[in-house]
Design a protein around this motif. Structure first.
Motif, PDB file in Angstrom:
ATOM      1  N   VAL A  21       1.149  -1.255   0.168  1.00 36.39           N
ATOM      2  CA  VAL A  21      -0.163  -0.305  -0.250  1.00 36.39           C
ATOM      3  C   VAL A  21       0.727   1.085   0.157  1.00 36.39           C
ATOM      4  N   PRO A  22       0.673   2.300  -1.220  1.00 32.56           N
ATOM      5  CA  PRO A  22       1.602   3.415  -0.949  1.00 32.56           C
ATOM      6  C   PRO A  22       1.642   4.308  -0.225  1.00 32.56           C
ATOM      7  N   HIS A  23       2.481   4.870   0.765  1.00 31.07           N
ATOM      8  CA  HIS A  23       2.956   5.494   2.086  1.00 31.07           C
ATOM      9  C   HIS A  23       1.368   6.813   1.813  1.00 31.07           C
ATOM     10  N   ALA A  24       1.476   7.238   0.597  1.00 34.65           N
ATOM     11  CA  ALA A  24      -0.028   8.431   0.713  1.00 34.65           C
ATOM     12  C   ALA A  24      -1.087   7.892   0.285  1.00 34.65           C
ATOM     13  N   SER A  25      -1.191   6.334   0.336  1.00 36.06           N
ATOM     14  CA  SER A  25      -2.426   6.284   0.447  1.00 36.06           C
ATOM     15  C   SER A  25      -2.926   5.957   2.117  1.00 36.06           C
ATOM     16  N   ILE A  26      -2.158   6.263   2.810  1.00 32.57           N
ATOM     17  CA  ILE A  26      -2.305   5.867   4.206  1.00 32.57           C
ATOM     18  C   ILE A  26      -2.839   7.249   5.170  1.00 32.57           C
ATOM     19  N   GLY A  27      -3.902   7.458   6.060  1.00 30.32           N
ATOM     20  CA  GLY A  27      -3.413   7.921   7.281  1.00 30.32           C
ATOM     21  C   GLY A  27      -4.025   7.320   8.713  1.00 30.32           C
ATOM     22  N   ILE A  28      -3.374   7.925   9.100  1.00 29.82           N
ATOM     23  CA  ILE A  28      -3.408   7.648  10.958  1.00 29.82           C
ATOM     24  C   ILE A  28      -4.036   8.824  11.348  1.00 29.82           C
ATOM     25  N   VAL A  29      -5.245   8.607  11.999  1.00 31.40           N
ATOM     26  CA  VAL A  29      -5.814   9.794  12.632  1.00 31.40           C
ATOM     27  C   VAL A  29      -5.712   9.980  14.370  1.00 31.40           C
ATOM     28  N   ALA A  30      -5.689  10.421  15.092  1.00 33.39           N
ATOM     29  CA  ALA A  30      -5.879  10.211  16.541  1.00 33.39           C
ATOM     30  C   ALA A  30      -6.495  11.581  17.356  1.00 33.39           C
ATOM     31  N   PRO A  31      -6.944  11.969  18.017  1.00 35.30           N
ATOM     32  CA  PRO A  31      -7.369  13.012  18.737  1.00 35.30           C
ATOM     33  C   PRO A  31      -6.282  14.053  19.782  1.00 35.30           C
ATOM     34  N   TYR A  32      -5.158  13.190  20.224  1.00 42.49           N
ATOM     35  CA  TYR A  32      -4.467  13.773  20.971  1.00 42.49           C
ATOM     36  C   TYR A  32      -3.131  13.419  20.485  1.00 42.49           C
ATOM     37  N   ARG A  33      -2.444  15.007  20.711  1.00 43.70           N
ATOM     38  CA  ARG A  33      -0.829  14.962  20.016  1.00 43.70           C
ATOM     39  C   ARG A  33      -0.038  13.951  20.490  1.00 43.70           C
ATOM     40  N   ALA A  34      -0.063  13.782  21.772  1.00 42.26           N
ATOM     41  CA  ALA A  34       0.704  13.242  22.707  1.00 42.26           C
ATOM     42  C   ALA A  34       0.490  11.232  21.847  1.00 42.26           C
ATOM     43  N   GLN A  35      -0.325  10.891  21.274  1.00 43.46           N
ATOM     44  CA  GLN A  35      -0.524  10.110  20.760  1.00 43.46           C
ATOM     45  C   GLN A  35       0.202   9.963  19.001  1.00 43.46           C
ATOM     46  N   LEU A  36      -0.529  10.820  18.564  1.00 44.18           N
ATOM     47  CA  LEU A  36       0.233  11.056  17.474  1.00 44.18           C
ATOM     48  C   LEU A  36       1.821  11.159  17.557  1.00 44.18           C
ATOM     49  N   LYS A  37       3.030  12.044  18.367  1.00 42.58           N
ATOM     50  CA  LYS A  37       4.038  11.649  18.797  1.00 42.58           C
ATOM     51  C   LYS A  37       4.513  10.365  19.122  1.00 42.58           C
ATOM     52  N   ALA A  38       4.040   9.196  20.016  1.00 44.00           N
ATOM     53  CA  ALA A  38       3.907   8.046  20.045  1.00 44.00           C
ATOM     54  C   ALA A  38       3.759   6.756  18.826  1.00 44.00           C
ATOM     55  N   ILE A  39       2.691   7.014  17.516  1.00 45.24           N
ATOM     56  CA  ILE A  39       2.864   6.403  16.192  1.00 45.24           C
ATOM     57  C   ILE A  39       3.720   7.072  15.749  1.00 45.24           C
ATOM     58  N   ARG A  40       3.972   8.721  15.545  1.00 43.17           N
ATOM     59  CA  ARG A  40       5.040   8.430  14.132  1.00 43.17           C
ATOM     60  C   ARG A  40       6.234   8.012  15.311  1.00 43.17           C
ATOM     61  N   HIS A  41       6.794   7.761  16.201  1.00 41.20           N
ATOM     62  CA  HIS A  41       8.385   7.698  17.002  1.00 41.20           C
ATOM     63  C   HIS A  41       8.550   6.222  16.162  1.00 41.20           C
ATOM     64  N   ILE A  42       7.179   5.049  16.722  1.00 42.46           N
ATOM     65  CA  ILE A  42       6.670   3.155  16.021  1.00 42.46           C
ATOM     66  C   ILE A  42       7.030   3.739  14.346  1.00 42.46           C
ATOM     67  N   MET A  43       6.466   4.491  14.524  1.00 37.59           N
ATOM     68  CA  MET A  43       6.780   4.351  11.759  1.00 37.59           C
ATOM     69  C   MET A  43       7.222   4.706  11.651  1.00 37.59           C
ATOM     70  N   GLY A  44       8.452   5.700  12.383  1.00 38.23           N
ATOM     71  CA  GLY A  44       9.948   5.893  12.057  1.00 38.23           C
ATOM     72  C   GLY A  44       9.342   6.943  10.365  1.00 38.23           C
ATOM     73  N   ALA A  45      10.665   7.183   9.663  1.00 31.92           N
ATOM     74  CA  ALA A  45      10.447   7.835   8.706  1.00 31.92           C
ATOM     75  C   ALA A  45       9.425   7.533   7.975  1.00 31.92           C
ATOM     76  N   THR A  46       8.529   8.232   7.556  1.00 31.46           N
ATOM     77  CA  THR A  46       7.643   7.884   6.600  1.00 31.46           C
ATOM     78  C   THR A  46       6.685   8.868   6.087  1.00 31.46           C
ATOM     79  N   ASP A  47       6.377   9.041   4.190  1.00 29.90           N
ATOM     80  CA  ASP A  47       5.581  10.459   4.100  1.00 29.90           C
ATOM     81  C   ASP A  47       3.856   9.451   4.841  1.00 29.90           C
ATOM     82  N   VAL A  48       3.645   8.962   5.566  1.00 29.16           N
ATOM     83  CA  VAL A  48       2.313   8.612   5.756  1.00 29.16           C
ATOM     84  C   VAL A  48       1.753   9.550   6.695  1.00 29.16           C
ATOM     85  N   GLU A  49       0.604   9.870   6.055  1.00 29.44           N
ATOM     86  CA  GLU A  49       0.085  11.291   7.313  1.00 29.44           C
ATOM     87  C   GLU A  49      -0.521  10.750   7.880  1.00 29.44           C
ATOM     88  N   ILE A  50      -0.357  11.438   9.100  1.00 29.35           N
ATOM     89  CA  ILE A  50      -0.057  11.409  10.789  1.00 29.35           C
ATOM     90  C   ILE A  50      -0.971  12.600  11.386  1.00 29.35           C
TER      91      ILE A  50
END
Length: 160
Positions: A21-50
């Motif tokens: 699945v292409p990076h540009a086709s995936i989006g990750i949504v969360a209501p809280y910025r702290a959650q987004l930060k944790a997800i970005r850390h796990i996902m690593g450098a990616t073009d997936v929109e979080i």
């Protein structure tokens, strides 16, 4: 922040990338910025929109993964998740695949989320994960964008 959910979202996101699945086709949504930060850390450098729910307003992706974050003994949903407009924005961003990650016992305390859970159950779209599901698989290494490297199979050390 909910580290268990962040781990699950990271596993699912990286698995989708590994499946092609292409990076540009995936989006990750969360209501809280702290959650987004944790997800970005796990996902690593990616073009997936979080992004937060508000940042995804007016944006669509083929696949959306939503982390609802809230899970507690008191079953308190929190104000952000009680706003039906935010829930509507979250669940209507996906064009073809919507993956919801959350605590049913906590989320069903809100009438809008309870209706969503009821629909998902009636359609047999819900899958209850076993306890500690985020620990059942070795973390999938972050998947770089295709421009940065070629596609490669998952190393044997990470296969189950």
């Amino acid at each position: 922040r909910n580290d268990t959910e962040a781990s699950l979202v990271g596993l699912i996101g990286n698995a989708l990338l590994l499946c092609g699945v292409p990076h540009a086709s995936i989006g990750i949504v969360a209501p809280y910025r702290a959650q987004l930060k944790a997800i970005r850390h796990i996902m690593g450098a990616t073009d997936v929109e979080i992004h937060t729910v508000d940042k995804f307003q007016g944006r669509d992706k083929q696949c959306i993964i939503i982390s609802f974050v809230r899970s507690n003994r008191e079953e308190i949903v929190g104000e952000l998740l009680r706003d039906w407009r935010r829930i509507n924005v979250s669940i209507t961003r996906a064009k073809t695949k919507l993956i919801l990650i959350g605590s049913e016992t906590t989320l069903r305390r809100d009438h809008t989320l309870a209706a969503l859970i009821k629909l998902v159950k009636e359609k047999d779209w819900m899958y209850n994960l076993p306890l500690k599901a985020h620990l059942l698989y070795k973390p999938i290494p972050p998947q770089p964008t295709p421009e940065k490297t070629h596609t490669r199979p998952l190393p044997k050390s990470h296969r189950v």
